[in-house]
Design a protein around this motif. Structure first.
Motif, mmCIF file in Angstrom:
data_model
loop_
_atom_site.group_PDB
_atom_site.id
_atom_site.type_symbol
_atom_site.label_atom_id
_atom_site.label_comp_id
_atom_site.label_asym_id
_atom_site.label_seq_id
_atom_site.Cartn_x
_atom_site.Cartn_y
_atom_site.Cartn_z
ATOM 1 N N GLY A 24 0.820 -1.212 0.000
ATOM 2 C CA GLY A 24 0.000 0.000 0.000
ATOM 3 C C GLY A 24 0.848 1.255 0.000
ATOM 4 N N ASN A 25 1.945 1.238 0.761
ATOM 5 C CA ASN A 25 2.836 2.399 0.779
ATOM 6 C C ASN A 25 3.506 2.608 -0.573
ATOM 7 O OD1 ASN A 25 2.375 3.236 3.392
ATOM 8 N ND2 ASN A 25 4.016 1.995 4.237
ATOM 9 N N VAL A 26 3.960 1.534 -1.196
ATOM 10 C CA VAL A 26 4.614 1.640 -2.502
ATOM 11 C C VAL A 26 3.640 2.180 -3.541
ATOM 12 C CG1 VAL A 26 5.628 0.292 -4.388
ATOM 13 C CG2 VAL A 26 6.346 -0.126 -2.053
ATOM 14 N N ALA A 27 2.457 1.599 -3.600
ATOM 15 C CA ALA A 27 1.472 2.032 -4.593
ATOM 16 C C ALA A 27 0.992 3.459 -4.315
ATOM 17 C CB ALA A 27 0.285 1.072 -4.603
ATOM 18 N N GLY A 28 0.807 3.798 -3.054
ATOM 19 C CA GLY A 28 0.374 5.151 -2.715
ATOM 20 C C GLY A 28 1.414 6.199 -3.059
ATOM 21 N N SER A 29 2.676 5.868 -2.812
ATOM 22 C CA SER A 29 3.746 6.811 -3.153
ATOM 23 C C SER A 29 3.857 6.986 -4.658
ATOM 24 C CB SER A 29 5.079 6.328 -2.586
ATOM 25 O OG SER A 29 5.036 6.307 -1.186
ATOM 26 N N PHE A 30 3.700 5.887 -5.393
ATOM 27 C CA PHE A 30 3.737 6.002 -6.851
ATOM 28 C C PHE A 30 2.593 6.861 -7.353
ATOM 29 C CE2 PHE A 30 2.161 4.565 -10.970
ATOM 30 C CZ PHE A 30 3.264 4.847 -11.765
ATOM 31 N N LEU A 31 1.411 6.634 -6.823
ATOM 32 C CA LEU A 31 0.248 7.403 -7.261
ATOM 33 C C LEU A 31 0.409 8.878 -6.929
ATOM 34 C CD1 LEU A 31 -2.538 7.326 -8.534
ATOM 35 C CD2 LEU A 31 -3.482 6.848 -6.292
ATOM 36 N N SER A 32 0.930 9.165 -5.765
ATOM 37 C CA SER A 32 1.172 10.553 -5.378
ATOM 38 C C SER A 32 2.168 11.222 -6.331
ATOM 39 C CB SER A 32 1.690 10.608 -3.942
ATOM 40 O OG SER A 32 2.028 11.913 -3.582
ATOM 41 N N GLY A 33 3.253 10.520 -6.633
ATOM 42 C CA GLY A 33 4.240 11.075 -7.552
ATOM 43 C C GLY A 33 3.713 11.197 -8.968
ATOM 44 N N ALA A 34 2.902 10.219 -9.401
ATOM 45 C CA ALA A 34 2.350 10.256 -10.756
ATOM 46 C C ALA A 34 1.355 11.400 -10.921
ATOM 47 C CB ALA A 34 1.683 8.926 -11.080
ATOM 48 N N LEU A 35 0.625 11.710 -9.868
ATOM 49 C CA LEU A 35 -0.315 12.822 -9.954
ATOM 50 C C LEU A 35 0.401 14.171 -9.945
ATOM 51 C CD1 LEU A 35 -3.188 11.542 -7.658
ATOM 52 C CD2 LEU A 35 -3.177 11.733 -10.149
ATOM 53 N N ARG A 36 1.557 14.231 -9.306
ATOM 54 C CA ARG A 36 2.327 15.476 -9.297
ATOM 55 C C ARG A 36 3.049 15.709 -10.621
ATOM 56 N NH1 ARG A 36 5.049 15.196 -3.327
ATOM 57 N NH2 ARG A 36 3.117 15.490 -2.177
ATOM 58 N N ASN A 37 3.546 14.618 -11.232
ATOM 59 C CA ASN A 37 4.295 14.737 -12.475
ATOM 60 C C ASN A 37 3.876 13.601 -13.414
ATOM 61 O OD1 ASN A 37 6.098 15.340 -14.450
ATOM 62 N ND2 ASN A 37 7.933 14.947 -13.235
ATOM 63 N N PRO A 38 2.762 13.779 -14.133
ATOM 64 C CA PRO A 38 2.244 12.689 -14.970
ATOM 65 C C PRO A 38 3.191 12.278 -16.097
ATOM 66 C CG PRO A 38 0.582 14.390 -14.666
ATOM 67 C CD PRO A 38 1.861 14.922 -14.101
ATOM 68 N N SER A 39 4.030 13.186 -16.563
ATOM 69 C CA SER A 39 4.914 12.833 -17.676
ATOM 70 C C SER A 39 6.014 11.862 -17.248
ATOM 71 C CB SER A 39 5.540 14.093 -18.266
ATOM 72 O OG SER A 39 6.351 14.743 -17.295
ATOM 73 N N ALA A 40 6.357 11.832 -15.977
ATOM 74 C CA ALA A 40 7.396 10.926 -15.487
ATOM 75 C C ALA A 40 6.832 9.596 -14.998
ATOM 76 C CB ALA A 40 8.177 11.584 -14.360
ATOM 77 N N ALA A 41 5.520 9.458 -14.954
ATOM 78 C CA ALA A 41 4.904 8.247 -14.401
ATOM 79 C C ALA A 41 5.208 7.017 -15.247
ATOM 80 C CB ALA A 41 3.400 8.438 -14.268
ATOM 81 N N ALA A 42 5.240 7.177 -16.553
ATOM 82 C CA ALA A 42 5.460 6.023 -17.426
ATOM 83 C C ALA A 42 6.856 5.423 -17.222
ATOM 84 C CB ALA A 42 5.268 6.423 -18.875
ATOM 85 N N SER A 43 7.836 6.266 -16.951
ATOM 86 C CA SER A 43 9.192 5.752 -16.769
ATOM 87 C C SER A 43 9.401 5.127 -15.398
ATOM 88 C CB SER A 43 10.211 6.875 -16.987
ATOM 89 O OG SER A 43 10.069 7.864 -15.981
ATOM 90 N N GLN A 44 8.496 5.340 -14.473
ATOM 91 C CA GLN A 44 8.632 4.806 -13.119
ATOM 92 C C GLN A 44 7.771 3.573 -12.870
ATOM 93 O OE1 GLN A 44 10.863 5.848 -10.862
ATOM 94 N NE2 GLN A 44 11.587 7.186 -12.492
#
Length: 74
Positions: free
Chosen positions: A25-45
């Motif tokens: 849950g922590n891993v997925a939540g942190s990813f979602l938080s980061g993806a919402l802040r910077n959607p262009s970098a989400a695909a590479s992460q």
């Protein structure tokens, strides 16, 4: 007496399975938080997300195996 203690140890080892769920849950939540802040970098992460989830789940599986070993091998 020894059988009872192994069951208590197995119960304590099974707590690791719940901790793995919290870790995922922590891993997925942190990813979602980061993806919402910077959607262009989400695909590479995304690969990093799956690696983090796999490591968290592996720890849960190891805890489950330790619990089974304590219950049935001792």
């Amino acid at each position: 007496m020894e059988g009872e203690l192994s069951h208590i140890g197995a119960g304590l080892a099974a707590i690791g399975s719940g901790a793995a769920a919290i870790g995922v849950g922590n891993v997925a939540g942190s990813f979602l938080s980061g993806a919402l802040r910077n959607p262009s970098a989400a695909a590479s992460q995304t690969a990093t997300l799956f690696i983090g989830i796999a490591f968290a789940e592996a720890l849960g599986i190891f805890a489950f195996l330790v619990a089974l070993l304590l219950m049935f091998a001792v």
